[in-house]
Design a protein around this motif. Structure first.
Motif, PDB file in Angstrom:
ATOM      1  N   MET A   1       5.791  -8.082  15.077  1.00  0.00           N
ATOM      2  CA  MET A   1       6.109  -6.860  14.371  1.00  0.00           C
ATOM      3  C   MET A   1       5.769  -5.685  15.267  1.00  0.00           C
ATOM      4  N   ASN A   2       6.695  -4.776  15.401  1.00  0.00           N
ATOM      5  CA  ASN A   2       6.505  -3.625  16.269  1.00  0.00           C
ATOM      6  C   ASN A   2       6.090  -2.415  15.439  1.00  0.00           C
ATOM      7  N   ASN A   3       4.870  -1.920  15.670  1.00  0.00           N
ATOM      8  CA  ASN A   3       4.360  -0.774  14.924  1.00  0.00           C
ATOM      9  C   ASN A   3       4.354   0.496  15.756  1.00  0.00           C
ATOM     10  N   THR A   4       5.145   0.547  16.809  1.00  0.00           N
ATOM     11  CA  THR A   4       5.114   1.710  17.688  1.00  0.00           C
ATOM     12  C   THR A   4       6.007   2.845  17.194  1.00  0.00           C
ATOM     13  N   THR A   5       6.928   2.563  16.291  1.00  0.00           N
ATOM     14  CA  THR A   5       7.816   3.597  15.767  1.00  0.00           C
ATOM     15  C   THR A   5       7.137   4.326  14.626  1.00  0.00           C
ATOM     16  N   LYS A   6       7.054   5.645  14.718  1.00  0.00           N
ATOM     17  CA  LYS A   6       6.449   6.428  13.651  1.00  0.00           C
ATOM     18  C   LYS A   6       7.529   6.956  12.731  1.00  0.00           C
ATOM     19  N   SER A   7       7.191   7.016  11.456  1.00  0.00           N
ATOM     20  CA  SER A   7       8.125   7.493  10.449  1.00  0.00           C
ATOM     21  C   SER A   7       7.790   8.923  10.058  1.00  0.00           C
ATOM     22  N   ASN A   8       8.805   9.701   9.739  1.00  0.00           N
ATOM     23  CA  ASN A   8       8.596  11.050   9.241  1.00  0.00           C
ATOM     24  C   ASN A   8       8.468  11.066   7.715  1.00  0.00           C
ATOM     25  N   PHE A   9       8.597   9.899   7.074  1.00  0.00           N
ATOM     26  CA  PHE A   9       8.519   9.827   5.627  1.00  0.00           C
ATOM     27  C   PHE A   9       7.069   9.921   5.180  1.00  0.00           C
ATOM     28  N   LYS A  10       6.862  10.549   4.048  1.00  0.00           N
ATOM     29  CA  LYS A  10       5.535  10.664   3.451  1.00  0.00           C
ATOM     30  C   LYS A  10       5.507   9.844   2.172  1.00  0.00           C
ATOM     31  N   TYR A  11       4.361   9.289   1.863  1.00  0.00           N
ATOM     32  CA  TYR A  11       4.230   8.548   0.615  1.00  0.00           C
ATOM     33  C   TYR A  11       3.997   9.528  -0.528  1.00  0.00           C
ATOM     34  N   ALA A  12       4.282   9.079  -1.739  1.00  0.00           N
ATOM     35  CA  ALA A  12       4.051   9.905  -2.926  1.00  0.00           C
ATOM     36  C   ALA A  12       2.551  10.121  -3.069  1.00  0.00           C
ATOM     37  N   SER A  13       2.159  11.345  -3.328  1.00  0.00           N
ATOM     38  CA  SER A  13       0.731  11.627  -3.413  1.00  0.00           C
ATOM     39  C   SER A  13       0.118  10.913  -4.612  1.00  0.00           C
ATOM     40  N   GLY A  14      -1.126  10.494  -4.444  1.00  0.00           N
ATOM     41  CA  GLY A  14      -1.854   9.783  -5.491  1.00  0.00           C
ATOM     42  C   GLY A  14      -2.573  10.752  -6.401  1.00  0.00           C
ATOM     43  N   PRO A  15      -3.316  10.265  -7.337  1.00  0.00           N
ATOM     44  CA  PRO A  15      -3.583   8.843  -7.548  1.00  0.00           C
ATOM     45  C   PRO A  15      -2.394   8.139  -8.209  1.00  0.00           C
ATOM     46  N   TYR A  16      -2.379   6.804  -8.045  1.00  0.00           N
ATOM     47  CA  TYR A  16      -1.364   5.975  -8.666  1.00  0.00           C
ATOM     48  C   TYR A  16      -1.991   5.234  -9.847  1.00  0.00           C
ATOM     49  N   SER A  17      -1.130   4.724 -10.685  1.00  0.00           N
ATOM     50  CA  SER A  17      -1.555   3.855 -11.770  1.00  0.00           C
ATOM     51  C   SER A  17      -0.523   2.739 -11.886  1.00  0.00           C
ATOM     52  N   TYR A  18      -0.758   1.800 -12.787  1.00  0.00           N
ATOM     53  CA  TYR A  18       0.202   0.721 -12.969  1.00  0.00           C
ATOM     54  C   TYR A  18       0.287   0.340 -14.435  1.00  0.00           C
ATOM     55  N   GLY A  19       1.387  -0.275 -14.807  1.00  0.00           N
ATOM     56  CA  GLY A  19       1.590  -0.729 -16.171  1.00  0.00           C
ATOM     57  C   GLY A  19       2.435  -1.982 -16.187  1.00  0.00           C
ATOM     58  N   TRP A  20       2.572  -2.558 -17.362  1.00  0.00           N
ATOM     59  CA  TRP A  20       3.343  -3.780 -17.549  1.00  0.00           C
ATOM     60  C   TRP A  20       4.528  -3.492 -18.457  1.00  0.00           C
ATOM     61  N   ASP A  21       5.657  -4.149 -18.185  1.00  0.00           N
ATOM     62  CA  ASP A  21       6.829  -3.993 -19.039  1.00  0.00           C
ATOM     63  C   ASP A  21       7.698  -5.233 -18.922  1.00  0.00           C
ATOM     64  N   ARG A  22       8.714  -5.287 -19.757  1.00  0.00           N
ATOM     65  CA  ARG A  22       9.674  -6.394 -19.760  1.00  0.00           C
ATOM     66  C   ARG A  22      11.051  -5.776 -19.953  1.00  0.00           C
ATOM     67  N   ASP A  23      12.036  -6.258 -19.202  1.00  0.00           N
ATOM     68  CA  ASP A  23      13.381  -5.685 -19.310  1.00  0.00           C
ATOM     69  C   ASP A  23      14.394  -6.670 -19.894  1.00  0.00           C
ATOM     70  N   GLY A  24      13.970  -7.544 -20.705  1.00  0.00           N
ATOM     71  CA  GLY A  24      14.874  -8.523 -21.301  1.00  0.00           C
ATOM     72  C   GLY A  24      14.527  -9.922 -20.867  1.00  0.00           C
ATOM     73  N   CYS A  25      14.676 -10.200 -19.589  1.00  0.00           N
ATOM     74  CA  CYS A  25      14.332 -11.538 -19.101  1.00  0.00           C
ATOM     75  C   CYS A  25      13.210 -11.515 -18.068  1.00  0.00           C
ATOM     76  N   ASN A  26      12.943 -10.366 -17.460  1.00  0.00           N
ATOM     77  CA  ASN A  26      11.903 -10.275 -16.437  1.00  0.00           C
ATOM     78  C   ASN A  26      10.679  -9.530 -16.962  1.00  0.00           C
ATOM     79  N   ASP A  27       9.516 -10.057 -16.623  1.00  0.00           N
ATOM     80  CA  ASP A  27       8.277  -9.321 -16.816  1.00  0.00           C
ATOM     81  C   ASP A  27       7.955  -8.674 -15.484  1.00  0.00           C
ATOM     82  N   TYR A  28       7.358  -7.493 -15.515  1.00  0.00           N
ATOM     83  CA  TYR A  28       7.002  -6.857 -14.254  1.00  0.00           C
ATOM     84  C   TYR A  28       5.877  -5.845 -14.446  1.00  0.00           C
TER      85      TYR A  28
END
Length: 111
Positions: A1-28
């Motif tokens: 894996m080559n990690n020498t390329t830098k990205s100009n993209f920024k991640y969404a600022s935190g804090p993050y949270s998580y939740g559970w849901d179901r869309d019919g047949c998939n849980d996620y």
């Protein structure tokens, strides 16, 4: 894996949270900025019929949601360590230790 390329993209600022849901047949699990639950950053699909899969994928969701705090804590730790030779007493190691322990507990689902 080559990690020498830098990205100009920024991640969404935190804090993050998580939740559970179901869309019919998939849980996620879905990960979102704590300030905007409708802005899903990622989904982790699982089958609730597979033993332990819900718990394993929840652990992954917790880890993903903790990423901004992990990054912040690591940066603070590095900044603190950089000050050691010059002025050890001015660094609040107890605050950093408390935050690190809380972050680990949150990531492991113990908080």
């Amino acid at each position: 894996m080559n990690n020498t390329t830098k990205s100009n993209f920024k991640y969404a600022s935190g804090p993050y949270s998580y939740g559970w849901d179901r869309d019919g047949c998939n849980d996620y699990w879905y990960i979102f900025p704590a300030s905007d639950q409708k802005n899903t950053l990622a989904q982790i699909l699982f089958w609730d019929s597979v033993p332990d899969e819900m718990e394993q994928t929840e652990a992954q969701a917790r880890l993903f949601a903790a990423a901004p705090e992990v990054l912040d804590t690591l940066k603070r730790l590095l900044n603190a360590v950089a000050t050691l030779p010059a002025n050890v007493l001015d660094v609040d190691f107890f605050e950093i230790e408390r935050d690190a322990k809380l972050l680990i507990a949150n990531t492991e689902g113990r908080a």
